[in-house]
Write an enzyme that holds these catalytic residues in place. Structure first.
Site, PDB file in Angstrom:
ATOM      1  N   GLY A 142      -8.194  -8.495   8.014  1.00 52.46           N
ATOM      2  CA  GLY A 142      -6.864  -8.909   8.822  1.00 52.46           C
ATOM      3  C   GLY A 142      -7.190  -9.310  10.318  1.00 52.46           C
ATOM      4  O   GLY A 142      -7.883 -10.126  10.528  1.00 52.46           O
ATOM      5  N   LEU A 143      -6.729  -8.608  10.983  1.00 53.43           N
ATOM      6  CA  LEU A 143      -6.644  -8.756  12.476  1.00 53.43           C
ATOM      7  C   LEU A 143      -8.106  -8.547  12.818  1.00 53.43           C
ATOM      8  O   LEU A 143      -8.709  -9.231  13.884  1.00 53.43           O
ATOM      9  CB  LEU A 143      -5.921  -7.540  13.059  1.00 53.43           C
ATOM     10  CG  LEU A 143      -4.353  -7.517  13.318  1.00 53.43           C
ATOM     11  CD1 LEU A 143      -3.826  -6.429  13.658  1.00 53.43           C
ATOM     12  CD2 LEU A 143      -3.897  -8.984  14.032  1.00 53.43           C
ATOM     13  N   ASP A 144      -8.998  -7.644  12.219  1.00 56.72           N
ATOM     14  CA  ASP A 144     -10.260  -7.463  12.632  1.00 56.72           C
ATOM     15  C   ASP A 144     -11.179  -8.795  12.143  1.00 56.72           C
ATOM     16  O   ASP A 144     -12.349  -8.725  12.243  1.00 56.72           O
ATOM     17  CB  ASP A 144     -10.613  -6.225  12.006  1.00 56.72           C
ATOM     18  CG  ASP A 144     -10.375  -5.088  13.090  1.00 56.72           C
ATOM     19  OD1 ASP A 144     -10.739  -3.992  12.838  1.00 56.72           O
ATOM     20  OD2 ASP A 144     -10.123  -5.709  14.104  1.00 56.72           O
ATOM     21  N   LEU A 182      -1.031  -7.721  -0.180  1.00 56.50           N
ATOM     22  CA  LEU A 182       0.400  -8.247  -0.378  1.00 56.50           C
ATOM     23  C   LEU A 182       0.559  -9.440  -1.061  1.00 56.50           C
ATOM     24  O   LEU A 182      -0.598 -10.374  -0.926  1.00 56.50           O
ATOM     25  CB  LEU A 182       0.981  -8.270   1.169  1.00 56.50           C
ATOM     26  CG  LEU A 182       1.111  -6.910   1.843  1.00 56.50           C
ATOM     27  CD1 LEU A 182       1.575  -7.172   3.311  1.00 56.50           C
ATOM     28  CD2 LEU A 182       2.191  -6.035   1.195  1.00 56.50           C
ATOM     29  N   LEU A 195       0.761  -1.008   0.006  1.00 59.70           N
ATOM     30  CA  LEU A 195       0.097  -0.106  -0.011  1.00 59.70           C
ATOM     31  C   LEU A 195       0.689   1.370   0.014  1.00 59.70           C
ATOM     32  O   LEU A 195       0.878   2.315  -0.683  1.00 59.70           O
ATOM     33  CB  LEU A 195      -1.003   0.269   1.239  1.00 59.70           C
ATOM     34  CG  LEU A 195      -1.589   1.172   1.222  1.00 59.70           C
ATOM     35  CD1 LEU A 195      -2.828   1.176   0.606  1.00 59.70           C
ATOM     36  CD2 LEU A 195      -2.337   1.364   2.827  1.00 59.70           C
ATOM     37  N   LYS A 202     -14.203   0.052  15.960  1.00 58.48           N
ATOM     38  CA  LYS A 202     -14.410  -0.343  17.353  1.00 58.48           C
ATOM     39  C   LYS A 202     -14.062   0.491  18.680  1.00 58.48           C
ATOM     40  O   LYS A 202     -13.040   1.257  18.215  1.00 58.48           O
ATOM     41  CB  LYS A 202     -13.715  -1.625  17.421  1.00 58.48           C
ATOM     42  CG  LYS A 202     -12.248  -1.642  17.194  1.00 58.48           C
ATOM     43  CD  LYS A 202     -11.875  -2.965  16.911  1.00 58.48           C
ATOM     44  CE  LYS A 202     -10.373  -2.885  16.874  1.00 58.48           C
ATOM     45  NZ  LYS A 202      -9.556  -4.256  16.748  1.00 58.48           N
ATOM     46  N   ARG A 233      -6.617  -4.403   2.621  1.00 64.69           N
ATOM     47  CA  ARG A 233      -7.928  -5.192   2.727  1.00 64.69           C
ATOM     48  C   ARG A 233      -8.729  -4.764   4.129  1.00 64.69           C
ATOM     49  O   ARG A 233      -8.531  -5.561   5.246  1.00 64.69           O
ATOM     50  CB  ARG A 233      -7.592  -6.666   2.696  1.00 64.69           C
ATOM     51  CG  ARG A 233      -7.551  -7.000   1.137  1.00 64.69           C
ATOM     52  CD  ARG A 233      -6.916  -8.317   1.118  1.00 64.69           C
ATOM     53  NE  ARG A 233      -7.147  -8.619  -0.376  1.00 64.69           N
ATOM     54  CZ  ARG A 233      -6.799 -10.072  -0.941  1.00 64.69           C
ATOM     55  NH1 ARG A 233      -6.011 -10.795  -0.218  1.00 64.69           N
ATOM     56  NH2 ARG A 233      -6.998 -10.210  -2.113  1.00 64.69           N
ATOM     57  N   ILE A 234      -9.133  -3.521   4.225  1.00 63.33           N
ATOM     58  CA  ILE A 234      -9.373  -3.228   5.670  1.00 63.33           C
ATOM     59  C   ILE A 234     -10.479  -4.124   6.340  1.00 63.33           C
ATOM     60  O   ILE A 234     -11.323  -4.662   5.718  1.00 63.33           O
ATOM     61  CB  ILE A 234     -10.067  -1.791   5.385  1.00 63.33           C
ATOM     62  CG1 ILE A 234     -11.349  -1.720   4.705  1.00 63.33           C
ATOM     63  CG2 ILE A 234      -9.083  -0.601   5.124  1.00 63.33           C
ATOM     64  CD1 ILE A 234     -12.153  -0.652   4.532  1.00 63.33           C
ATOM     65  N   GLY A 235     -10.211  -4.221   7.583  1.00 65.45           N
ATOM     66  CA  GLY A 235     -10.963  -4.994   8.401  1.00 65.45           C
ATOM     67  C   GLY A 235     -10.777  -6.634   8.240  1.00 65.45           C
ATOM     68  O   GLY A 235     -11.466  -7.534   9.047  1.00 65.45           O
TER      69      GLY A 235
HETATM   70  N1  LIG Z   1       2.027  -2.546   3.528  1.00 64.80           N
HETATM   71  C1  LIG Z   1       0.891  -3.126   3.218  1.00 64.80           C
HETATM   72  N2  LIG Z   1       0.285  -3.112   2.094  1.00 64.80           N
HETATM   73  C2  LIG Z   1      -0.872  -3.868   1.788  1.00 64.80           C
HETATM   74  N3  LIG Z   1      -1.590  -4.423   2.471  1.00 64.80           N
HETATM   75  C3  LIG Z   1      -1.144  -4.655   4.051  1.00 64.80           C
HETATM   76  C4  LIG Z   1       0.149  -4.017   4.181  1.00 64.80           C
HETATM   77  N4  LIG Z   1       0.497  -4.225   5.496  1.00 64.80           N
HETATM   78  C5  LIG Z   1      -0.589  -4.939   6.067  1.00 64.80           C
HETATM   79  N5  LIG Z   1      -1.468  -5.387   5.002  1.00 64.80           N
HETATM   80  C6  LIG Z   1      -2.478  -6.241   4.951  1.00 64.80           C
HETATM   81  O1  LIG Z   1      -3.686  -5.301   5.195  1.00 64.80           O
HETATM   82  C7  LIG Z   1      -4.806  -6.191   5.870  1.00 64.80           C
HETATM   83  C8  LIG Z   1      -5.423  -5.387   7.043  1.00 64.80           C
HETATM   84  O2  LIG Z   1      -4.576  -4.965   7.823  1.00 64.80           O
HETATM   85  P1  LIG Z   1      -4.794  -5.367   9.632  1.00 64.80           P
HETATM   86  O3  LIG Z   1      -4.798  -6.840   9.863  1.00 64.80           O
HETATM   87  O4  LIG Z   1      -3.568  -4.678  10.377  1.00 64.80           O
HETATM   88  O5  LIG Z   1      -6.062  -4.491   9.745  1.00 64.80           O
HETATM   89  P2  LIG Z   1      -7.441  -4.933  10.104  1.00 64.80           P
HETATM   90  O6  LIG Z   1      -8.330  -3.720   9.544  1.00 64.80           O
HETATM   91  O7  LIG Z   1      -8.009  -6.203   9.855  1.00 64.80           O
HETATM   92  O8  LIG Z   1      -7.546  -4.810  11.633  1.00 64.80           O
HETATM   93  C9  LIG Z   1      -7.258  -3.229  12.270  1.00 64.80           C
HETATM   94  C10 LIG Z   1      -7.255  -3.378  13.577  1.00 64.80           C
HETATM   95  O9  LIG Z   1      -6.046  -3.894  14.079  1.00 64.80           O
HETATM   96  C11 LIG Z   1      -5.156  -2.984  14.389  1.00 64.80           C
HETATM   97  O10 LIG Z   1      -4.720  -2.831  15.712  1.00 64.80           O
HETATM   98  P3  LIG Z   1      -5.389  -2.803  17.155  1.00 64.80           P
HETATM   99  O11 LIG Z   1      -5.368  -4.171  17.453  1.00 64.80           O
HETATM  100  O12 LIG Z   1      -6.563  -1.890  16.837  1.00 64.80           O
HETATM  101  O13 LIG Z   1      -3.929  -1.767  17.750  1.00 64.80           O
HETATM  102  C12 LIG Z   1      -5.913  -1.762  14.403  1.00 64.80           C
HETATM  103  O14 LIG Z   1      -5.701  -0.735  15.206  1.00 64.80           O
HETATM  104  C13 LIG Z   1      -7.247  -2.092  14.181  1.00 64.80           C
HETATM  105  O15 LIG Z   1      -7.926  -1.966  15.293  1.00 64.80           O
HETATM  106  C14 LIG Z   1      -4.378  -7.290   6.015  1.00 64.80           C
HETATM  107  O16 LIG Z   1      -4.506  -8.273   5.226  1.00 64.80           O
HETATM  108  C15 LIG Z   1      -2.707  -7.148   6.061  1.00 64.80           C
HETATM  109  O17 LIG Z   1      -1.921  -8.256   5.645  1.00 64.80           O
END
Ligand SMILES: Nc1ncnc2c1ncn2[C@@H]1O[C@H](COP(=O)(O)OP(=O)(O)OC[C@H]2O[C@H](OP(=O)(O)O)[C@H](O)[C@@H]2O)[C@@H](O)[C@H]1O
Length: 165
Positions: free
Chosen positions: A136-138, A165, A33, A97, A132-134
């Site tokens: 991954g970890l979410d 990625l 990204l 959240k 891919r908002i939401g």
């Molecule tokens: N450089 C890059 N380029 C392109 N894609 C990339 C990338 N780096 C990672 N990705 C991918 O982008 C997707 C979503 O990435 P995430 O899983 O982080 O986000 P999410 O929206 O699911 O979850 C958010 C919560 O997690 C966090 O941590 P907290 O617990 O809150 O502190 C926040 O604060 C929220 O609350 C996954 O597929 C990653 O592989």
């Protein structure tokens, strides 16, 4: 041709046109990204209202753009969107959240994405790059996330590119 025949024909035409309609302002691209997206594109991702940004891509946003106190001062609540301005483009933070250890509900996620669209309309954002908002970890379902983003941006002037990625 009777009126009923005409109405069925016009609805068929409408149906065909609808079926042919391909949303052109949403695409997916493989790439980092932060390096593959156009530098003029605005960016968006999801965070918790406590703005911890302690895990995942949020950590990268925090290190690249800082602005934690600027974001906190905006006092955005779940379902709303805070943003920074960096290098002439917007960095959007969708509050999906309350706490970082929570997971977003569909309702809050949809509300935040819809608010993102409204902000993009209001601010005249032409290019928006997102991860891919939401999804991954979410742990939201990717197909669900894509459909929410596509629906929210349907008919908008913003070109949305979802990087993976
Ligand atoms: N450089 C890059 N380029 C392109 N894609 C990339 C990338 N780096 C990672 N990705 C991918 O982008 C997707 C979503 O990435 P995430 O899983 O982080 O986000 P999410 O929206 O699911 O979850 C958010 C919560 O997690 C966090 O941590 P907290 O617990 O809150 O502190 C926040 O604060 C929220 O609350 C996954 O597929 C990653 O592989």
């Amino acid at each position: 041709m009777s009126t009923s025949e005409m109405s069925s024909t016009s609805s068929e035409i409408h149906h065909d046109a609808q079926a042919l309609y391909e949303q052109t302002n949403f695409e997916e691209l493989q790439g980092d990204l932060f390096t593959a997206s156009p530098p003029t594109d605005s960016l968006a991702h999801c965070i918790s209202a406590d703005i911890k940004m302690g895990k995942g891509i949020a950590v990268l946003f925090k290190s690249k753009f800082g602005g934690v106190s600027e974001l906190q001062e905006q006092s955005k609540r779940v379902g709303e969107v805070a943003y920074l301005v960096r290098d002439g483009r917007y960095i959007f933070y969708l509050i999906t959240k309350e706490r970082h250890f929570h997971k977003p509900t569909h309702e809050d996620f949809e509300k935040a994405v819809s608010e993102l669209r409204s902000l993009c309309d209001e601010l005249g954002v032409l290019g928006l790059s997102i991860p891919r908002i939401g999804a991954g970890l979410d742990k939201l379902d990717l197909d669900y996330v894509k459909s929410v983003v596509k629906n929210a941006f349907d008919g908008s002037n913003t070109k949305v590119t979802m990087f993976y990625l």
